[in-house]
Design an enzyme around this catalytic site. Structure first.
Site, mmCIF file in Angstrom:
data_model
loop_
_atom_site.group_PDB
_atom_site.id
_atom_site.type_symbol
_atom_site.label_atom_id
_atom_site.label_comp_id
_atom_site.label_asym_id
_atom_site.label_seq_id
_atom_site.Cartn_x
_atom_site.Cartn_y
_atom_site.Cartn_z
ATOM 1 C CE LYS A 1 -0.206 -0.222 5.053
ATOM 2 N NZ LYS A 1 -1.009 -0.634 6.218
ATOM 3 N NE ARG B 1 -6.199 0.684 11.461
ATOM 4 C CZ ARG B 1 -4.949 0.517 11.022
ATOM 5 N NH1 ARG B 1 -3.971 1.289 11.475
ATOM 6 N NH2 ARG B 1 -4.662 -0.395 10.128
ATOM 7 C CE1 TYR C 1 12.737 31.327 4.161
ATOM 8 C CE2 TYR C 1 12.331 28.970 4.201
ATOM 9 C CZ TYR C 1 12.368 30.171 3.510
ATOM 10 O OH TYR C 1 12.014 30.209 2.190
HETATM 11 C C1 LIG Z 1 -0.256 -1.669 6.825
HETATM 12 C C2 LIG Z 1 -0.901 -2.942 7.246
HETATM 13 C C3 LIG Z 1 -0.138 -4.114 7.398
HETATM 14 C C4 LIG Z 1 1.370 -4.139 7.330
HETATM 15 O O1 LIG Z 1 1.912 -3.740 8.569
HETATM 16 P P1 LIG Z 1 3.486 -3.764 8.848
HETATM 17 O O2 LIG Z 1 3.594 -3.367 10.269
HETATM 18 O O3 LIG Z 1 4.079 -2.748 7.932
HETATM 19 O O4 LIG Z 1 3.962 -5.130 8.570
HETATM 20 C C5 LIG Z 1 -0.813 -5.296 7.651
HETATM 21 N N1 LIG Z 1 -2.153 -5.327 7.771
HETATM 22 C C6 LIG Z 1 -2.916 -4.218 7.664
HETATM 23 C C7 LIG Z 1 -4.383 -4.325 7.820
HETATM 24 C C8 LIG Z 1 -2.321 -2.990 7.412
HETATM 25 O O5 LIG Z 1 -3.079 -1.874 7.320
#
Ligand SMILES: *Cc1c(COP(=O)(O)O)cnc(C)c1O
Length: 382
Positions: free
Chosen positions: A37, A141, A271
């Site tokens: 992702k 979530r 800055y």
């Molecule tokens: C992003 C995600 C993962 C991967 O998690 P990592 O800690 O990067 O291995 C696995 N499952 C879900 C549902 C996620 O959103």
């Protein structure tokens, strides 16, 4: 001689493949889902998906359906699961592209069934849509909450009977809050599996663990793990480095010195003049800024490597650039600056890790690599 790009993220795909092989050896589940992702955590989705499959991953995981369709458009045929959906999502394109749909509500299940019906009318006989039911087990979530399990399982079983869907998997995600909290989530997940079974749902895939639990909580492995951060060679743990896990960081972020000037003591830098030189020194300009994903919190904090020596950023990180006081170290326009990479890599040993940047910026390595922006050219080592 080829000139290196101005701003570059070098992505070592061979290292990614080895990381997947290593994780599979250590974890030992029948199935491995490589999570790609968010443009593969900033590393490049299509390239990383391909490299992960070469390492033995047999599933790909993404958040959005559009991310899955991008992989399909690039010719990737491997099974893909997408689990985070627009409330008004039309699931027909995902079903037509054989993307598994993570289901977090009755409404989503109905929308999938409706889309399957439309597809069947449009193209005649249509294969069942493949879904995976996501159970809420404590992360708060998405996921189907426990009071809704009975209704969703009954509907899913009926839709499976009718040929509209196949329930290929049941899954959830851990909060990594504490061993006790994770054990409670695991127990709730087990209750969900029992309840689904009582409704006649027997999924091919059962999965709970992301990288952290896959490595440290064997009871969470079931027959598939979803590994993200680990395949990019980064540690999900505060108390272990990549090297200690046998992993190689995949991304090296670098730029080339865009300007260098000799200045007197007391020269204000960037800055707000949060940094002033204390002696005559050389200031060099590095062309990466917060538009490129360099956190402004790295100002006067994170360390970079230039010509074999390490220097902290001097003054504020700006949108496109930051300055480094290199004292009297010989540095010229065009020289390479490594922001982070693999601290264990051969001759260049000593480059900062993404973990060092995370510590300097009060965040986690995930955020450091994922934020790297579009102006940074990705170059792939195969
Ligand atoms: C992003 C995600 C993962 C991967 O998690 P990592 O800690 O990067 O291995 C696995 N499952 C879900 C549902 C996620 O959103």
């Amino acid at each position: 001689m080829t000139v290196a790009p101005f701003r570059e993220a070098v992505i070592d795909l061979a290292a990614l493949t080895r990381n997947v092989e290593r994780l599979r050896r250590v974890i030992g589940t029948e199935h491995t889902m490589a999570v790609v992702k968010a443009n593969a955590y900033g590393h490049g989705a299509v390239e990383c998906a391909t490299a992960a499959l070469a390492g033995g991953a047999d599933w790909l995981g993404v958040a959005d359906i559009d991310e899955a369709l991008e992989l399909r458009a690039a010719g990737i045929e491997a099974p893909i699961l997408a689990w985070l959906h627009d409330p008004d999502a039309d699931f027909a394109p995902a079903i037509a592209a054989r993307v598994d749909i993570g289901i977090s509500s009755v409404a989503q299940l109905r929308a999938v069934a409706e889309a399957t019906g439309r597809l069947a009318e449009l193209i005649g006989e249509s294969d069942p849509a493949s879904v995976q039911l996501k159970l809420e087990t404590g992360l708060s979530r998405n996921g189907i909450s426990e009071p809704d399990w009975a209704e969703v399982f009954a509907l899913a079983a009926a839709l499976e009977q009718s040929g509209a869907i196949t329930v290929r998997g049941i899954f959830s995600h851990l909060a990594n809050a504490s061993p006790g909290d994770d054990a409670a989530a695991l127990a709730r997940f087990q209750r969900g599996l029992v309840a689904a079974g009582a409704s006649g749902i027997v999924p091919e895939l059962v999965h709970l663990a992301a990288t952290a639990a896959a490595l440290r909580v064997p009871a969470s492995r079931f027959n598939l793990v979803r590994v993200g951060i680990g395949i990019y060679g980064l540690s999900p743990f505060e108390d272990s480095t990549s090297a200690e896990l046998g992993l190689t960081p995949v991304m090296t972020l670098r730029g080339r010195v865009a300007a260098a000037r000799r200045v007197p003591p007391g020269t204000g830098v960037s800055y707000d003049y949060t940094y002033r030189t204390t002696a005559e020194s050389t200031l060099v300009l590095v062309p990466l800024g917060y538009a490129d994903g360099i956190p402004r919190q790295a100002s006067n904090g994170a360390v970079v490597s230039i010509n074999g020596a390490s220097f902290p950023i001097s003054g504020r990180v700006a949108m496109d650039q930051f300055v480094v006081d290199v004292g009297s170290h010989p540095v010229a326009v065009g020289d390479e600056v490594v922001l982070f990479g693999d601290p264990a890599a051969g001759a260049a040993a000593g480059v900062p890790a993404a973990d060092d940047w995370a510590a300097a910026c009060g965040t986690i390595n995930y955020e450091i690599v994922t934020r790297i922006g579009r102006r940074v050219q990705r170059s792939y080592l195969r």
